[in-house]
Write an enzyme that holds these catalytic residues in place. Structure first.
Site, PDB file in Angstrom:
ATOM      1  N   TYR A 180       0.829  -1.203   0.000  1.00  0.00           N
ATOM      2  CA  TYR A 180       0.000   0.000   0.000  1.00  0.00           C
ATOM      3  C   TYR A 180       0.874   1.267   0.000  1.00  0.00           C
ATOM      4  CZ  TYR A 180      -4.467  -2.320   1.320  1.00  0.00           C
ATOM      5  OH  TYR A 180      -5.611  -3.066   1.360  1.00  0.00           O
ATOM      6  N   GLY A 181       2.102   1.139   0.483  1.00  0.00           N
ATOM      7  CA  GLY A 181       2.965   2.302   0.752  1.00  0.00           C
ATOM      8  C   GLY A 181       3.280   3.170  -0.446  1.00  0.00           C
TER       9      GLY A 181
ATOM     10  N   GLU B  55      11.313  -8.282   3.356  1.00  0.00           N
ATOM     11  CA  GLU B  55      10.593  -9.427   2.782  1.00  0.00           C
ATOM     12  C   GLU B  55      11.570 -10.431   2.174  1.00  0.00           C
ATOM     13  OE1 GLU B  55       6.900  -8.707   0.882  1.00  0.00           O
ATOM     14  OE2 GLU B  55       6.207  -7.679   2.675  1.00  0.00           O
TER      15      GLU B  55
ATOM     16  N   CYS C  18       6.717   1.854  10.224  1.00  0.00           N
ATOM     17  CA  CYS C  18       6.268   0.893   9.211  1.00  0.00           C
ATOM     18  C   CYS C  18       6.281  -0.483   9.863  1.00  0.00           C
ATOM     19  CB  CYS C  18       7.222   0.930   8.013  1.00  0.00           C
ATOM     20  SG  CYS C  18       6.903  -0.356   6.783  1.00  0.00           S
ATOM     21  N   THR C  19       5.298  -1.306   9.498  1.00  0.00           N
ATOM     22  CA  THR C  19       5.182  -2.651  10.093  1.00  0.00           C
ATOM     23  C   THR C  19       6.455  -3.475   9.963  1.00  0.00           C
ATOM     24  OG1 THR C  19       4.254  -3.252   7.948  1.00  0.00           O
ATOM     25  CG2 THR C  19       2.706  -2.987   9.782  1.00  0.00           C
ATOM     26  N   HIS C  20       7.210  -3.233   8.889  1.00  0.00           N
ATOM     27  CA  HIS C  20       8.372  -4.090   8.609  1.00  0.00           C
ATOM     28  C   HIS C  20       9.627  -3.700   9.394  1.00  0.00           C
ATOM     29  CE1 HIS C  20       5.738  -5.201   5.376  1.00  0.00           C
ATOM     30  NE2 HIS C  20       6.631  -5.957   4.765  1.00  0.00           N
TER      31      HIS C  20
ATOM     32  N   THR D 137       0.757   2.981   6.883  1.00  0.00           N
ATOM     33  CA  THR D 137       0.276   3.677   5.689  1.00  0.00           C
ATOM     34  C   THR D 137      -1.239   3.868   5.755  1.00  0.00           C
ATOM     35  OG1 THR D 137       2.093   2.683   4.444  1.00  0.00           O
ATOM     36  CG2 THR D 137       0.277   3.583   3.171  1.00  0.00           C
TER      37      THR D 137
HETATM   38  N1  DGL Z   1       2.234  -2.158   6.146  1.00  0.00           N
HETATM   39  C1  DGL Z   1       2.872  -1.057   5.487  1.00  0.00           C
HETATM   40  C2  DGL Z   1       3.178   0.042   6.517  1.00  0.00           C
HETATM   41  O1  DGL Z   1       3.252  -0.187   7.712  1.00  0.00           O
HETATM   42  C3  DGL Z   1       4.151  -1.492   4.780  1.00  0.00           C
HETATM   43  C4  DGL Z   1       3.902  -2.393   3.575  1.00  0.00           C
HETATM   44  C5  DGL Z   1       3.122  -1.695   2.478  1.00  0.00           C
HETATM   45  O2  DGL Z   1       3.669  -0.785   1.818  1.00  0.00           O
HETATM   46  O3  DGL Z   1       1.964  -2.068   2.285  1.00  0.00           O
HETATM   47  O4  DGL Z   1       3.351   1.175   6.142  1.00  0.00           O
END
Ligand code: DGL
Length: 278
Positions: free
Chosen positions: A53-54, A163, A195-197, A86
């Site tokens: 989604y980012g 990833e 960000c989650t990652h 995001t």
């Molecule tokens: N989950 C998104 C975030 O925390 C990162 C991955 C994405 O770009 O969807 O911003």
């Protein structure tokens, strides 16, 4: 001033917490919730068919986010946790308007923790391009303290690197050094992993920015906030039974199981593929 969210009178305290993300990165938030709230049921939704989604437009993210929130609300969750930075950045208000139950998100929780941690009153934010362009972290921080200086940096290469599993790889280290150029890092004493990652990169990032920098892991801070909200409203699940964890995704891509386990920190249980009404 922060407005305390309330649970509707008819809320079932044994209902699950609904957590959602653009993909499986939000499992870092599920992991933190499982550890902090070991008796809560959790229903997780990851939009694996449409991630990332980012780099998508605000309009698209808002429409996808509404579909996912509705899916979980139909399952009668007692609260929603927006794990994706995001989505929280550009659709947080919209989700709150749709939801009759409290909605927590990583941005509000991360901003609170960062303002509490900074001594220099200077905070760095890293996230996806959409999160950084939205300015949502800066707004949330300035609503708490208008004097704090905020420096933001989009780090689009971190998501694919995580990833790929390159958590401690020379390419990731070089990339981090490039994004977090000394001039940016030297001005701040607190860095929000927006960000989650990014929590998976914590050891490497700490090394790059130096041990004295506070790293704010929004997965941990939102789990803490969830625990506080449930407790102050008498809404914790007190049944002490083995919790039920359910995982819904829109696709099962290659290497999904291995990637999911990495984010969750344990084997990923059975996941169910679902499609969303368009
Ligand atoms: N989950 C998104 C975030 O925390 C990162 C991955 C994405 O770009 O969807 O911003």
């Amino acid at each position: 001033m922060k407005i305390e969210q309330r649970f509707p009178a008819e809320t079932d305290r044994e209902a699950a917490i609904g957590v959602f993300d653009s993909g499986i990165g939000g499992l870092t938030v599920v992991k933190a919730l499982m550890e902090r709230l070991p008796f809560e049921h959790i229903h997780y939704f990851g939009d694996t068919a449409r991630v990332p989604y980012g780099i998508k437009s605000v309009q698209t993210i808002q429409s996808f986010s509404a579909q996912i929130a509705d899916f979980l609300l139909e399952r009668r969750v007692k609260m929603l946790v927006v794990a994706c930075n995001t989505m929280a950045a550009v659709a947080g208000d919209l989700i709150k308007k749709r939801s009759g139950v409290p909605v927590l998100d990583v941005i509000a929780a991360g901003a609170d923790a960062a303002v509490a941690a900074t001594r220099k009153r200077a905070i760095g934010i890293i996230g996806t391009p959409t999160t950084i362009n939205s300015n949502a972290y800066a707004r949330a921080i300035h609503a708490l303290d208008g004097q704090v200086r905020v420096y933001s940096q989009a780090c689009p290469l971190f998501v694919p690197l995580v990833e790929e599993g390159w958590l401690d790889h020379p390419v990731t280290r070089l990339t981090a050094e490039e994004y977090l150029k000394p001039v940016f890092v030297e001005s701040v004493d607190t860095l929000v992993l927006g960000c989650t990652h990014y929590p998976l990169l914590k050891p490497l990032l700490q090394d790059v920015v130096g041990g004295s920098m506070h790293l704010i892991d929004s997965a941990l801070t939102v789990a803490e906030e969830a625990a506080r909200l449930l407790q102050s409203n008498g809404m914790e699940n007190t049944s002490r039974q083995t919790p039920e964890y359910r995982f819904f995704v829109t696709d099962i891509p290659l290497r999904f199981q291995a990637l999911g386990s990495r984010f969750l920190g344990r084997d990923l249980p059975l996941v169910q593929t679902v499609s969303l009404p368009g």
